[in-house]
Design an enzyme around this catalytic site. Structure first.
Site, PDB file in Angstrom:
ATOM      1  N   LYS A 113       1.959 -22.313 -20.216  1.00 25.04           N
ATOM      2  CA  LYS A 113       2.666 -21.027 -20.065  1.00 25.04           C
ATOM      3  C   LYS A 113       4.121 -21.095 -20.525  1.00 25.04           C
ATOM      4  CE  LYS A 113      -0.408 -18.717 -16.897  1.00 25.04           C
ATOM      5  NZ  LYS A 113      -0.713 -18.296 -15.522  1.00 25.04           N
ATOM      6  N   ARG A 124      -5.840 -24.848 -13.062  1.00 20.71           N
ATOM      7  CA  ARG A 124      -6.584 -24.129 -14.107  1.00 20.71           C
ATOM      8  C   ARG A 124      -5.925 -24.466 -15.446  1.00 20.71           C
ATOM      9  NH1 ARG A 124      -5.898 -19.386 -16.824  1.00 20.71           N
ATOM     10  NH2 ARG A 124      -7.784 -18.229 -17.356  1.00 20.71           N
TER      11      ARG A 124
HETATM   12  N1  PMM Z   1      -3.441 -17.119 -15.656  1.00 21.18           N
HETATM   13  C1  PMM Z   1      -4.077 -16.508 -16.671  1.00 21.18           C
HETATM   14  C2  PMM Z   1      -5.391 -16.046 -16.530  1.00 21.18           C
HETATM   15  N2  PMM Z   1      -6.060 -16.241 -15.378  1.00 21.18           N
HETATM   16  N3  PMM Z   1      -6.129 -17.059 -13.174  1.00 21.18           N
HETATM   17  C3  PMM Z   1      -5.518 -17.640 -12.148  1.00 21.18           C
HETATM   18  N4  PMM Z   1      -6.179 -17.803 -10.983  1.00 21.18           N
HETATM   19  N5  PMM Z   1      -4.225 -18.087 -12.218  1.00 21.18           N
HETATM   20  C4  PMM Z   1      -3.488 -17.950 -13.360  1.00 21.18           C
HETATM   21  O1  PMM Z   1      -2.309 -18.343 -13.358  1.00 21.18           O
HETATM   22  C5  PMM Z   1      -4.102 -17.309 -14.478  1.00 21.18           C
HETATM   23  C6  PMM Z   1      -5.447 -16.879 -14.345  1.00 21.18           C
HETATM   24  C7  PMM Z   1      -3.356 -16.289 -17.960  1.00 21.18           C
HETATM   25  O2  PMM Z   1      -3.398 -17.440 -18.754  1.00 21.18           O
HETATM   26  P1  PMM Z   1      -4.467 -17.705 -19.928  1.00 21.18           P
HETATM   27  O3  PMM Z   1      -4.230 -16.709 -21.002  1.00 21.18           O
HETATM   28  O4  PMM Z   1      -4.172 -19.093 -20.364  1.00 21.18           O
HETATM   29  O5  PMM Z   1      -5.873 -17.586 -19.403  1.00 21.18           O
END
Ligand code: PMM
Length: 278
Positions: free
Chosen positions: A204, A244
């Site tokens: 991020k 994650r």
């Molecule tokens: N961040 C993204 C998408 N889903 N779910 C959870 N639980 N926590 C997060 O911080 C989160 C998420 C956005 O990031 P991506 O584009 O890399 O999926």
């Protein structure tokens, strides 16, 4: 938890898995690398992203969820839509990961209560296209904690088992880099609420901001996996239950080191075993 975005526009892996076959291959690889869960999402949540219609989201995620479940992979569904959550769980997904903590769709709490699967409630203030405008805090740790506990009240009032709720500080969601770092540095405060914590730091912006100027940093999100792994280890050592991530191997190894380190501190003789989904 390995990230599998089946979207054309996610900030790091958008468009990489254009068809279901490529996405399924990637999901199988993450499971082979040791992901306890593969998190399938069909809507980008990067700042400024436009919402996706439920029909389109179902079209993107369902073939991937079905194939991975059929191959014996534990799948979570990353969605803010109750209808998508229900369809994915009916197809065998074992967890609902909702970045809006139930705020985006009033029907979500009922679906989670009815299906009985574990649910990740993430701290969220506004849809992607306006989230940055809401990054205003006097006490980010206190406000995120109390806003999450309000979500817990709402969920349990709808019949969700509190023992199945996982909380997530929502790094990057209506937060500036300084907010994200402050939340990570005070993870124990959030952990004191008594719920398992999920941390979604992978690649991020705040990681890019801290890396900026380090020799070898080229600025692209894909070059942030070593830095992500460091955050994964620190988050695990601070008590996070799940991280994650895009690159499973580097974070899994980092989390194993954190387990060995904390185990030695606690004198349990732990040798760095991988964490296991209950
Ligand atoms: N961040 C993204 C998408 N889903 N779910 C959870 N639980 N926590 C997060 O911080 C989160 C998420 C956005 O990031 P991506 O584009 O890399 O999926």
């Amino acid at each position: 938890m390995g990230i599998l975005n089946v979207t054309p526009d996610s900030f790091s892996d958008g468009g990489l898995h254009a068809g279901p076959e490529q996405a399924v291959r990637r999901g199988l690889r993450m499971a082979d690398e040791g992901a306890d869960l593969v998190d399938v999402g069909g809507e980008s949540t990067r700042p400024g992203a436009e919402p996706v219609a439920v029909r389109e989201e179902l079209f993107r995620v369902m073939p991937v969820v079905r194939e991975l479940v059929g191959a014996g992979v534990r799948v979570s569904v990353d969605t803010t839509h109750a209808e998508v959550a229900r369809a994915a769980v009916e197809a065998g997904a074992c967890l609902v990961n909702d970045v809006s903590g139930g705020l985006a769709d009033p029907a979500m709490a009922d679906v989670v209560a009815e299906t009985g699967v574990p649910y990740v409630a993430t701290h969220w203030r506004a849809p992607s296209r306006e989230m940055d405008r809401h990054a205003l805090y006097r006490d980010v740790v206190g406000e995120v904690t109390s806003e999450l506990l309000r979500r817990v009240e709402h969920l349990t009032a709808a019949g969700v088992d509190p023992g199945r709720i996982v909380l997530d500080p929502g790094l990057g969601f209506s937060k500036r880099a300084t907010h994200d770092w402050e939340l990570l540095a005070h993870l124990h405060t959030l952990a004191a609420a008594g719920f398992p914590l999920l941390v979604g730091a992978s690649r991020k912006r705040f990681i890019g901001a801290a890396l900026g100027g380090c020799p070898g940093d080229e600025g692209a999100p894909q070059g942030r996996d070593a830095a992500t792994a460091a955050v994964s280890a620190l988050a695990a050592a601070a008590g996070a239950f799940c991280v994650r991530v895009h690159d499973v191997r580097s974070s899994l190894h980092a989390v194993c080191m954190a387990a060995a380190w904390t185990g030695a501190v606690e004198g349990s003789g732990e040798k760095g075993s991988a964490p296991v989904w209950p």
